[in-house]
Every structure is written in structure tokens, then in C-alpha cells.
Design a protein around this motif. Structure first.
Motif, PDB file in Angstrom:
ATOM      1  N   LEU A  67       0.825  -1.209   0.000  1.00 16.24           N
ATOM      2  CA  LEU A  67       0.000   0.000   0.000  1.00 16.24           C
ATOM      3  C   LEU A  67       0.857   1.256   0.000  1.00 16.24           C
ATOM      4  N   ALA A  68       1.935   1.258   0.794  1.00 20.13           N
ATOM      5  CA  ALA A  68       2.837   2.412   0.816  1.00 20.13           C
ATOM      6  C   ALA A  68       3.470   2.635  -0.551  1.00 20.13           C
ATOM      7  N   SER A  69       3.856   1.557  -1.215  1.00 26.05           N
ATOM      8  CA  SER A  69       4.427   1.672  -2.553  1.00 26.05           C
ATOM      9  C   SER A  69       3.418   2.257  -3.538  1.00 26.05           C
ATOM     10  N   SER A  70       2.164   1.822  -3.445  1.00 27.21           N
ATOM     11  CA  SER A  70       1.138   2.312  -4.369  1.00 27.21           C
ATOM     12  C   SER A  70       0.805   3.776  -4.111  1.00 27.21           C
ATOM     13  N   VAL A  71       0.743   4.167  -2.834  1.00 28.78           N
ATOM     14  CA  VAL A  71       0.471   5.572  -2.515  1.00 28.78           C
ATOM     15  C   VAL A  71       1.626   6.462  -2.975  1.00 28.78           C
ATOM     16  N   LEU A  72       2.848   6.026  -2.722  1.00 33.33           N
ATOM     17  CA  LEU A  72       4.006   6.789  -3.169  1.00 33.33           C
ATOM     18  C   LEU A  72       4.042   6.874  -4.693  1.00 33.33           C
ATOM     19  N   LEU A  73       3.609   5.802  -5.342  1.00 36.65           N
ATOM     20  CA  LEU A  73       3.534   5.804  -6.800  1.00 36.65           C
ATOM     21  C   LEU A  73       2.547   6.857  -7.296  1.00 36.65           C
ATOM     22  N   LEU A  74       1.420   7.014  -6.599  1.00 35.92           N
ATOM     23  CA  LEU A  74       0.444   8.038  -6.974  1.00 35.92           C
ATOM     24  C   LEU A  74       1.037   9.438  -6.810  1.00 35.92           C
ATOM     25  N   VAL A  75       1.741   9.662  -5.706  1.00 33.96           N
ATOM     26  CA  VAL A  75       2.361  10.970  -5.483  1.00 33.96           C
ATOM     27  C   VAL A  75       3.344  11.287  -6.605  1.00 33.96           C
ATOM     28  N   MET A  76       4.175  10.321  -6.954  1.00 31.05           N
ATOM     29  CA  MET A  76       5.150  10.540  -8.022  1.00 31.05           C
ATOM     30  C   MET A  76       4.473  10.723  -9.372  1.00 31.05           C
ATOM     31  N   ALA A  77       3.401   9.974  -9.613  1.00 31.52           N
ATOM     32  CA  ALA A  77       2.696  10.102 -10.883  1.00 31.52           C
ATOM     33  C   ALA A  77       2.082  11.485 -11.049  1.00 31.52           C
ATOM     34  N   VAL A  78       1.539  12.037  -9.961  1.00 32.71           N
ATOM     35  CA  VAL A  78       0.982  13.390 -10.020  1.00 32.71           C
ATOM     36  C   VAL A  78       2.090  14.404 -10.291  1.00 32.71           C
ATOM     37  N   MET A  79       3.240  14.226  -9.669  1.00 33.97           N
ATOM     38  CA  MET A  79       4.367  15.118  -9.923  1.00 33.97           C
ATOM     39  C   MET A  79       4.838  15.007 -11.366  1.00 33.97           C
ATOM     40  N   LEU A  80       4.874  13.784 -11.877  1.00 35.72           N
ATOM     41  CA  LEU A  80       5.276  13.575 -13.270  1.00 35.72           C
ATOM     42  C   LEU A  80       4.263  14.177 -14.236  1.00 35.72           C
ATOM     43  N   MET A  81       2.984  14.149 -13.872  1.00 35.67           N
ATOM     44  CA  MET A  81       1.978  14.783 -14.718  1.00 35.67           C
ATOM     45  C   MET A  81       2.219  16.288 -14.800  1.00 35.67           C
TER      46      MET A  81
END
Length: 542
Positions: free
Chosen positions: A40-54
Motif C-alpha cells: 500500500l505504501a508503494s502504491s500511494v508513493l507511486l500516486l504521489v510521483m505520478a501526479v508530480m510527473l503529470m
């Protein structure tokens, strides 16, 4: 090109789930809480990074951010390319990943070994497929994604799941073989597998080699059409998705869109208006194949008595709509198609999770009797005593409300994002040259609009019938036991559809700008081929 440490975020969506999945292998399977927390921590961190990449992709548009793995310049080295489209898919992947992981923590993580590890490897394959800039590594990430999906589709065991899973594995192995053959033919003709370099070379392919080039592209396209579920290649999809565990089916709704993503990107990059003699190659096949898929899907929706198969055929309708839209060659419609893709994927994923909760309170014999009563009417009306005036339990009320919202989204009725998406599609089809510039509307456009409307009508009939049978006229009256941790992902995904409706203006701005970038790929090509090496090294002469 984004400088500094933020530039390394481009590779993070691939590295993070790989590291998380490998790290979980160090712990015993009995430590499920720890593994679920890491996943879950990996998936949440992935969302944070994806928003930054967007945000990075939006700021650097119409160009792209290019990450040179190994610091070798394109087209010789491996490149990762971040643009608006890939960033959008990363955000969508991470959202569905969080929902699936949270849902699995209640039950499904205990149904088999290494669930979270395999799930993270699947995310690695998905993110790599969205970011890669060359066909060979697309094949590599495609295989990583499929290998993980083989384990997930069989997760939980059971004869029905194993039978559907083995069919799924066999079909996708055949698609992988087609992928490899198509890539080999393209490399033999052009001498490169870098997507940007291929886009430059395709217009200059010798006439005697063009047939071989198009044959390779067609074989490559078949591999993606199998994954997208185009008729008659998608017969495997409804049984496999219906038999899969609920969190697996929820993320598989996105896997179908991987084929759509690749077809959209490669068709506009390789066979756009600047492709010379090959411009528009394969568009008619996508158009008619997509419409055939829509017909197959809406018939399947009407015929489905089980909710799992109803959701599976809804996936086919979504894929068929997107394939037909890509095949129209109408560049004005791509933005609406992206909006529709996001909305339908969120809705179908939520529906797959909801099915698990609803069917938990149903009895198979009662379902058979309900179908029999529907078919034969008055003859079986006395089989069950009529109960009048019963209060609806709170759990059923919440599940029923979620079912109603899911139905509205899949049908495409106002006020949710499903209606906005279909309205945008139909408006773009009827205004191919933009408002104020009327143009003749071809017969295929009228057929496509008719199928969009009919698909919504068939979904309305099927969802209404299923809702009445499940919530209004249920024969067993059993209230399912539902945990908050299971209901939260469903409500969260449906809430995101509501947010997408409220923020339709900003969302469509992003989608339209993404579509404009795809239609003019020169900026993408320049960004990849002129990407500077790290440390200020000069690009090697060719």
C-alpha cells in the motif's frame, strides 16, 4: 528537459514497485500485514510521483521529458519518455492500484502466496509499458506485465478460475509470439526499434519494402488487439475477468487499456499524416473492428445473467468504442476518447469490486430460481411468499446506492462523467472539423453514434434487470457482511468519477492538449532524438 533530481522521477515508477516486490520476498508469507503495508505504501508513493510527473509533462509540453538509461543517446540506447499521455496512464494505474490493494487486505491477500509481490511486478510492467520509448523494451515490459497477470488470474484457485486462467494464458502467449514477429519485421525493414527513430524512417521506406513494413505493423497490431479484446479476438476476456478475484479484475480493467494506449500512440506516431504512403494504415480495420466489438459487447451485456460477465462485456464495449474512435481518423475526437477511457475504467473497476460484495449475500439456487421466474412469469410466482413492508438494511442500502451510481456511469446518463464522456464523443463525431466549420458526416459516423447510444441502452436494460433482481426482489433476503476496508475503494473510485464530472473543464483541457500533442508528433521525435546526455556530454555523431 527537466533538470535536477526531479528528472530521475521518470524511472521511479518502474524501480519503486520492483524494489517493493523484491523486498517483500524477504519476509514469510505469514507476515501479511507487513506485506500489505509495504504494498500500500508503494502504491500511494507511486500516486504521489505520478501526479508530480503529470505536472512535469504538462510544463514541458508539447515536447517530452526523456530519460537516457545508461546515458546512451537515442536511438542507440534505452530511453524512457514522459509526455502527457504516459503521465495520465501512470496516474490512472496508481489510483486503481491503491483501490485494489486496500480491497485485497480484507480477504484476497490470504487466498494464495505472494499476492502483493506479484501485484507490484504487474505495476512495474504496466508503468514500463507506458514510459518506454522503444519497441523492444515495450516487449520486455509487456511480458513482465503478462507474467505477473498469469499468477494473479489464477490467484485463489478453484476449477472455474483455473479453466478461465489457462485460456487467458494460452491466448496471451500467442499474442506475445505475434508481438515478437511484428517487431522483428519492423526492425528488418527499418533497422531501428526506437519509436521516434521509426517515425522518422517510415516515410522514407523503399516502395519494394513497404509491404513488408505494413505486414510487420499489422502483426504487431494483432498482439495489441488481442489485449484490447477486439472482436473476434476478445472471446477470452469476459470469462477470465469474471472468474478472477475482485481486486485482480479491477486492475485488469486497466490492462485492457494497455492495448488501446499502444495502438493510439503508435498509429499517430508511425502512420499519421506525415507517414507518406503508409499514412492512415490500419485505421479502417480499427474502425470496423471496434464497431463489431461494440455489437458483440452489447449483445453479451443483454445476455448476461451473472454480474461478473456483465462487467466483462462492459469492458469490451469500452474497448470497442475507443478502437472505433481511433479508427475514425477524426483528430478532434481523441480528447473526448481519453476522457471516456478514464471515466469508463474507473467505473468498471469499481463495479468489479462491488460485485464481490453484492454476490457475497446471494445464493446460487436463488439466482437460478430468479432467472426461471423471469423467463416463465406467473407459473412460478407462488414459489416464494411475497414480503411487504420490509426495511432495507443499511449495508444493502449502501451497496444499492453504489450499484446505482455504477449503473449510471456505465449507461452514460447524467449527471456523472459517463454522460459527459459520451456527449463529448458524439459532439466530436458530428463536428469533425470543429464548431463553425460544418463538414459532411460519413455513414460510418452515424453507425458509430448509433452503437454508442445502443450500448448505453443495452447497459440500462441489463443493469436495471440485475438491480431489481439483486436489491428489490431478492429471494433469499440475506445481508452480506461487508467491511469498511472493502467498501472504501468502491466509494473512492465512484467519488473520483464525481470529481471528474465537476472538474470536467480542467480535465478536458488536459485531454485536448494531450490529443494535440499526439497529432503533431514532431515535438516528441525531436525531444527523444536530441535528448542530451548527462554531465553535458556531447551527442555522438551518427
Amino acid at each position: 528537459m527537466t533538470a535536477g533530481w526531479l528528472h530521475h522521477l521518470i524511472v521511479a515508477p518502474i524501480v519503486l514497485p520492483l524494489v517493493a516486490g523484491a523486498f517483500m520476498l524477504l519476509f514469510d508469507e505469514r507476515k501479511r500485514v507487513l506485506k500489505a503495508t509495504i504494498s500500500l505504501a508503494s502504491s500511494v508513493l507511486l500516486l504521489v510521483m505520478a501526479v508530480m510527473l503529470m505536472g512535469m509533462a504538462d510544463a514541458s509540453a508539447p515536447g517530452a521529458n526523456v530519460y537516457l538509461l545508461g546515458n546512451w543517446p537515442a536511438p542507440f540506447g534505452i530511453v524512457l519518455v514522459l509526455d502527457r499521455l504516459s503521465a495520465l496512464m501512470l496516474v490512472l494505474t496508481s489510483i486503481l492500484a491503491i483501490a485494489a490493494v486496500v480491497f485485497s487486505m480484507a480477504r484476497w491477500q490470504r487466498a494464495g502466496p505472494h499476492f502483493h509481490t506479484i501485484f507490484q511486478i504487474l505495476l512495474m510492467g504496466l508503468n514500463g509499458a507506458f514510459l518506454t520509448g522503444d519497441l523492444f523494451n515495450l516487449f520486455v515490459f509487456f511480458e513482465v506485465m503478462l507474467a505477473a497477470s498469469y499468477g494473479l488470474v489464477l490467484h485463489g484457485s478453484g476449477p472455474l478460475r483455473v479453466k478461465a486462467g489457462l485460456h487467458y494464458i494460452a491466448i496471451n502467449l500467442a499474442a506475445s509470439s505475434l508481438f515478437l514477429i511484428g517487431v522483428s519485421l519492423l526492425y528488418g525493414v527499418t533497422g531501428t526499434l526506437n519509436m521516434a527513430d521509426l517515425a522518422q524512417r517510415i516515410p522514407h521506406v523503399a516502395p519494394e519494402d513497404r509491404m513488408l513494413l505494413e505486414a510487420g505493423a499489422a502483426i504487431l497490431g494483432l498482439a495489441f488487439l488481442v489485449k484490447a479484446g477486439m472482436w473476434p479476438l476478445g472471446f477470452w476476456l469476459p470469462p477470465a475477468y469474471a472468474a478472477a478475484a475482485a481486486p485482480v479484475a479491477a486492475i485488469f480493467a486497466l490492462m485492457t487499456k494497455v492495448g488501446i494506449y499502444i495502438l493510439l500512440r503508435l498509429s499517430l506516431l508511425f502512420f499519421g499524416t506525415g507517414a507518406g504512403a503508409s499514412a492512415g494504415f490500419g485505421s479502417e480495420w480499427l474502425l470496423f473492428g471496434g464497431m463489431a466489438t461494440m455489437v458483440f459487447g452489447l449483445i453479451g451485456v443483454l445476455a448476461s445473467q451473472a454480474m461478473g460477465r456483465l462487467a466483462g462485456y462492459s469492458v469490451l464495449i469500452s474497448s470497442g468504442t475507443l478502437l472505433a474512435v481511433i479508427g475514425t481518423g477524426n483528430t478532434q475526437i481523441i480528447g473526448g476518447a481519453l476522457f471516456y477511457m478514464v471515466s469508463s475504467t474507473l467505473a468498471i473497476s469499481a463495479f468489479f469490486l462491488l460485485i464481490e460484495l453484492v454476490e457475497r449475500g446471494q445464493d446460487t439456487a436463488a439466482n437460478v430460481l430468479a432467472v426461471t421466474m423471469e423467463a416463465y412469469g406467473d407459473e412460478y410466482e407462488d414459489a416464494v411468499d411475497e414480503e411487504i413492508g420490509l426495511a432495507i438494511p443499511g449495508t444493502l442500502a449502501i451497496l444499492g446506492a453504489c450499484f446505482a451510481v455504477s449503473a449510471i456511469l456505465l449507461i452514460g446518463l447524467p449527471p456523472f462523467s459517463g454522460f459527459v464522456a459520451k456527449f463529448l464523443l458524439i459532439a466530436s463525431i458530428f463536428n469533425p472539423a470543429g464548431l463553425g466549420h460544418p463538414a459532411p458526416i460519413p455513414a460510418t459516423s452515424w453507425i458509430l453514434v448509433t452503437l454508442i447510444v445502443l450500448s448505453g441502452l443495452s447497459a440500462m436494460i441489463a443493469m436495471t434487470r440485475t438491480g431489481i433482481r439483486t436489491f428489490w426482489a431478492s429471494l433469499e433476503g440475506k445481508v452480506p457482511r461487508v467491511l469498511v476496508i472493502e467498501l472504501a475503494p468502491v466509494v473512492g473510485l465512484l467519488f473520483l468519477c464525481l470529481v471528474l464530472t465537476i472538474q470536467a473543464g480542467p480535465a478536458m483541457r488536459y485531454m485536448d492538449e494531450t490529443a494535440q500533442s499526439l497529432q503533431v508528433p514532431q515535438a516528441y521525435i525531436r525531444s527523444v532524438l536530441a535528448a542530451p546526455r548527462a554531465g553535458g556530454a556531447e551527442r555522438e555523431s551518427q
